[in-house]
Scaffold this active site. Sequence first.
Site, mmCIF file in Angstrom:
data_model
loop_
_atom_site.group_PDB
_atom_site.id
_atom_site.type_symbol
_atom_site.label_atom_id
_atom_site.label_comp_id
_atom_site.label_asym_id
_atom_site.label_seq_id
_atom_site.Cartn_x
_atom_site.Cartn_y
_atom_site.Cartn_z
ATOM 1 N N TYR A 1 0.661 -1.474 0.064
ATOM 2 C CA TYR A 1 -0.280 -0.512 -0.059
ATOM 3 C C TYR A 1 1.091 1.404 -0.253
ATOM 4 C CZ TYR A 1 -0.306 -1.003 5.234
ATOM 5 O OH TYR A 1 0.227 -0.754 6.672
ATOM 6 N N LYS B 1 5.224 3.172 4.775
ATOM 7 C CA LYS B 1 5.402 2.830 4.346
ATOM 8 C C LYS B 1 6.508 3.130 2.599
ATOM 9 C CE LYS B 1 5.427 -1.373 6.774
ATOM 10 N NZ LYS B 1 6.574 -2.178 7.524
HETATM 11 P P1 NAP Z 1 3.023 -7.658 14.033
HETATM 12 O O1 NAP Z 1 3.950 -9.429 14.935
HETATM 13 O O2 NAP Z 1 3.411 -7.007 14.493
HETATM 14 O O3 NAP Z 1 5.202 -7.347 14.682
HETATM 15 C C1 NAP Z 1 6.009 -5.897 15.293
HETATM 16 C C2 NAP Z 1 6.314 -5.909 15.444
HETATM 17 O O4 NAP Z 1 7.456 -4.469 15.705
HETATM 18 C C3 NAP Z 1 7.076 -6.426 17.018
HETATM 19 O O5 NAP Z 1 7.472 -7.527 16.957
HETATM 20 C C4 NAP Z 1 7.042 -5.314 17.813
HETATM 21 O O6 NAP Z 1 8.197 -5.961 18.987
HETATM 22 C C5 NAP Z 1 8.015 -4.736 16.857
HETATM 23 N N1 NAP Z 1 7.664 -2.776 17.438
HETATM 24 C C6 NAP Z 1 6.864 -2.411 17.722
HETATM 25 N N2 NAP Z 1 7.081 -1.821 18.042
HETATM 26 C C7 NAP Z 1 8.062 -1.252 18.015
HETATM 27 C C8 NAP Z 1 9.569 -0.066 18.756
HETATM 28 N N3 NAP Z 1 9.176 1.515 19.070
HETATM 29 N N4 NAP Z 1 10.909 -0.787 18.870
HETATM 30 C C9 NAP Z 1 10.828 -1.724 18.083
HETATM 31 N N5 NAP Z 1 10.242 -2.566 18.451
HETATM 32 C C10 NAP Z 1 8.963 -2.739 17.967
HETATM 33 O O7 NAP Z 1 3.743 -7.502 12.686
HETATM 34 P P2 NAP Z 1 4.019 -8.632 12.001
HETATM 35 O O8 NAP Z 1 2.771 -8.703 10.614
HETATM 36 O O9 NAP Z 1 5.068 -9.300 11.688
HETATM 37 O O10 NAP Z 1 5.177 -7.827 10.372
HETATM 38 C C11 NAP Z 1 6.138 -7.374 10.515
HETATM 39 C C12 NAP Z 1 6.607 -6.133 9.247
HETATM 40 O O11 NAP Z 1 5.932 -6.848 8.340
HETATM 41 C C13 NAP Z 1 6.562 -5.445 9.232
HETATM 42 O O12 NAP Z 1 6.814 -3.811 9.200
HETATM 43 C C14 NAP Z 1 4.828 -4.577 8.411
HETATM 44 O O13 NAP Z 1 4.944 -3.867 8.586
HETATM 45 C C15 NAP Z 1 4.863 -6.157 7.229
HETATM 46 N N6 NAP Z 1 4.180 -5.896 6.615
HETATM 47 C C16 NAP Z 1 2.962 -7.692 7.448
HETATM 48 C C17 NAP Z 1 2.269 -8.185 6.514
HETATM 49 C C18 NAP Z 1 1.306 -9.182 7.100
HETATM 50 O O14 NAP Z 1 0.789 -9.840 6.427
HETATM 51 N N7 NAP Z 1 1.499 -9.583 8.032
HETATM 52 C C19 NAP Z 1 2.113 -7.680 5.324
HETATM 53 C C20 NAP Z 1 2.455 -6.686 4.702
HETATM 54 C C21 NAP Z 1 3.541 -5.987 5.178
HETATM 55 P P3 NAP Z 1 7.877 -5.272 20.231
HETATM 56 O O15 NAP Z 1 6.008 -5.264 20.922
HETATM 57 O O16 NAP Z 1 8.690 -6.546 21.433
HETATM 58 O O17 NAP Z 1 8.460 -3.616 20.854
#
Ligand code: NAP
Length: 286
Positions: A160, A175
Amino acid sequence: MGLPAPPSLGTAMLPAGTYDGEVVLVTGGGTGLGRAMATEFARLGASVAIASRNPEHRASGVAAVEAAGGRGFGVEVDVREPEEISRAFDEVEAALGPVTVLVNNAAGNFPVLAEKMSPNAWRSVTQIVLDGTFFMSSEFARRAIAAHRGGVILNIGATYAWTGGPSTAHSAAAKAGVDNLTKSLAVEWAPHGIRVNTLAPGLFPHEDLPDALQSARKGTDRDATVPAGRVGQLHELGWAATYMCSPFASYMSGHTLVLDGANWLRRSLAMPTFVPVADQLAGLKE
Ligand code: NAP
């Protein structure tokens, strides 16, 4: 029929030991996609630092790295805070050695109508995603340039960035900034031997997703929402990340790779009836 399933989790894609001697730092590496990528780096010999705020998340990431045969180390950091970042790099360096690969995966996201988005909500998402990516990257580069050792940065994007993200304007805008930053940094830092790329995942469901994002997809056949006929498997993303950061991709820099089963490109011949975003969000709460 759709696109075929990938080889199973644990299948070797790159030669064993591709990451021997490398230190990979994954922000947000304790949950979801970050943990899956950390696992694949570890399987190929890397020492992996899991950097995030929550100690339980970090412990989960370190356990996954160790189960895959790598050396793991958890380090506390809020990627919005440059001073914390500097301290975190020092800690990782003392425990594992200098960081040679940085994966900027940390993010925050939740659906909210733009007119109802508080300044705090906007700041918190854009600061984690865009500011955090820049602060982590510049700290990494300063150290790598001073030591003449080069390195690789992989940013985790989202498609997006190009379409806009109705209901997630904060994340989509951030992003888009990350995608643009990737290009600037790739040119600036290539002379220093540093590559910078973005990997943009499509739909990769996992149990760590926040409730607000889980419910946006609740009740739908997720596989059927993708032209590929299936959602992504987490280890597929791990393979893409380990390839992009490996010497086999030495000539790739400034690139954004999309891994989404052709999802972001699709349009219907006759578009379905438009449902206002406010109505879509209201439907989630019913
Ligand atoms: P997630 O499980 O919510 O993971 C986000 C991680 O970021 C958590 O481990 C969190 O750890 C860490 N985090 C958040 N704020 C932080 C901060 N201020 N400082 C340090 N760490 C921080 O999300 P996910 O689905 O695995 O996504 C991972 C990446 O893939 C992201 O960049 C997301 O935008 C991208 N993405 C995911 C999807 C999907 O289908 N899942 C699709 C497109 C893009 P703590 O809470 O321990 O800080």
